[in-house]
Design a protein around this motif. Structure first.
Motif, mmCIF file in Angstrom:
data_model
loop_
_atom_site.group_PDB
_atom_site.id
_atom_site.type_symbol
_atom_site.label_atom_id
_atom_site.label_comp_id
_atom_site.label_asym_id
_atom_site.label_seq_id
_atom_site.Cartn_x
_atom_site.Cartn_y
_atom_site.Cartn_z
ATOM 1 N N THR A 52 39.185 40.462 55.221
ATOM 2 C CA THR A 52 39.402 40.661 53.050
ATOM 3 C C THR A 52 37.841 40.057 53.376
ATOM 4 O OG1 THR A 52 40.206 40.797 51.455
ATOM 5 C CG2 THR A 52 39.765 38.328 52.227
ATOM 6 N N TYR A 53 37.294 40.840 52.267
ATOM 7 C CA TYR A 53 35.847 40.943 51.600
ATOM 8 C C TYR A 53 35.764 39.454 51.617
ATOM 9 C CZ TYR A 53 35.870 45.526 51.168
ATOM 10 O OH TYR A 53 35.985 47.108 51.391
ATOM 11 N N ASN A 54 34.276 38.934 52.014
ATOM 12 C CA ASN A 54 33.504 37.771 51.932
ATOM 13 C C ASN A 54 32.522 38.025 50.406
ATOM 14 O OD1 ASN A 54 31.658 36.112 50.730
ATOM 15 N ND2 ASN A 54 31.192 35.757 52.882
ATOM 16 N N SER A 112 27.363 39.981 51.000
ATOM 17 C CA SER A 112 27.368 41.281 51.195
ATOM 18 C C SER A 112 26.867 41.197 53.079
ATOM 19 C CB SER A 112 26.513 42.471 50.652
ATOM 20 O OG SER A 112 24.296 41.381 50.560
ATOM 21 N N LEU A 150 32.625 40.218 56.289
ATOM 22 C CA LEU A 150 33.854 39.918 56.354
ATOM 23 C C LEU A 150 34.821 38.508 56.163
ATOM 24 C CD1 LEU A 150 35.105 43.251 58.132
ATOM 25 C CD2 LEU A 150 34.822 43.170 55.504
ATOM 26 N N LYS A 191 37.912 41.187 45.636
ATOM 27 C CA LYS A 191 37.625 41.362 46.537
ATOM 28 C C LYS A 191 38.838 40.486 47.719
ATOM 29 C CE LYS A 191 32.689 41.701 44.522
ATOM 30 N NZ LYS A 191 31.615 41.301 44.589
ATOM 31 N N ALA A 208 41.427 43.809 48.460
ATOM 32 C CA ALA A 208 41.707 43.844 49.989
ATOM 33 C C ALA A 208 41.850 43.581 50.860
ATOM 34 C CB ALA A 208 39.513 43.665 49.378
ATOM 35 N N HIS A 256 36.881 48.728 55.084
ATOM 36 C CA HIS A 256 35.829 47.460 54.590
ATOM 37 C C HIS A 256 34.944 47.485 55.716
ATOM 38 C CE1 HIS A 256 39.723 46.279 53.737
ATOM 39 N NE2 HIS A 256 39.888 45.037 53.030
ATOM 40 N N ALA A 272 31.770 48.903 53.728
ATOM 41 C CA ALA A 272 31.271 48.566 52.616
ATOM 42 C C ALA A 272 30.756 47.605 53.430
ATOM 43 C CB ALA A 272 32.895 48.251 52.042
ATOM 44 N N VAL A 273 30.159 46.556 54.369
ATOM 45 C CA VAL A 273 29.759 46.139 54.760
ATOM 46 C C VAL A 273 28.370 45.965 55.923
ATOM 47 C CG1 VAL A 273 31.154 44.224 54.010
ATOM 48 C CG2 VAL A 273 31.427 45.122 56.321
#
Length: 148
Positions: free
Chosen positions: A37-39, A43, A46, A77, A81, A99, A102-103
């Protein structure tokens, strides 16, 4: 406990090999199931949680009031996700393209063992974080009694 820094290569199919030093621990602690998942705080990064740790985090995040925007952002987030991944026979996991994109993770990344989870950083974002220097102003609100 996961700790340490490992340079990681992402293959053309979006897979990364979990370092051999962590494979037994991942299998033992999470039944070979991880959650990507996102952190929400940085930015270029993950989170990779063992399933058992993830379930605790997920429940805490979902218990936050949905009427507050910061809570809703964390839920979006982290929980919204979240994707389960399982290592294949070669210890590789597939990272969703959404994912990675996005990062900013392309071919090279850095895997950090952060205690109960991993952080997977794009190479550029990791370098930027490492090059930052902490100042007294950064630490003014944090009660520290560390001997580093």
């Amino acid at each position: 406990m996961f700790q340490g820094e490992t340079a990681i290569t992402i293959d053309d199919k979006g897979r990364l090999a979990i370092p051999t030093s962590y494979r037994d621990q991942v299998a033992r602690e999470s039944g070979n199931r991880l959650v990507v998942t996102y952190n929400p705080f940085d930015s270029g990064c993950l989170y990779l949680y063992p399933q058992t740790v993830w379930e605790r985090v997920r429940d805490q995040v979902n218990a936050l009031p949905r009427t507050k925007s910061v809570s809703r952002n964390l839920q979006l987030k982290l929980v919204g996700a979240a994707t389960f991944v399982e290592p294949d026979g070669s210890g590789r996991i597939s990272l969703p393209a959404s994912h990675r994109n996005a990062v900013g993770i392309d071919k090279k990344a850095v895997l950090l063992g952060m205690g109960d989870k991993f952080e997977l950083w794009s190479e550029q974002a990791h370098l930027a974080q490492i090059r930052q220097t902490l100042t007294d102003a950064d630490l003014s609100d944090v009660p520290l009694d560390l001997q580093l």
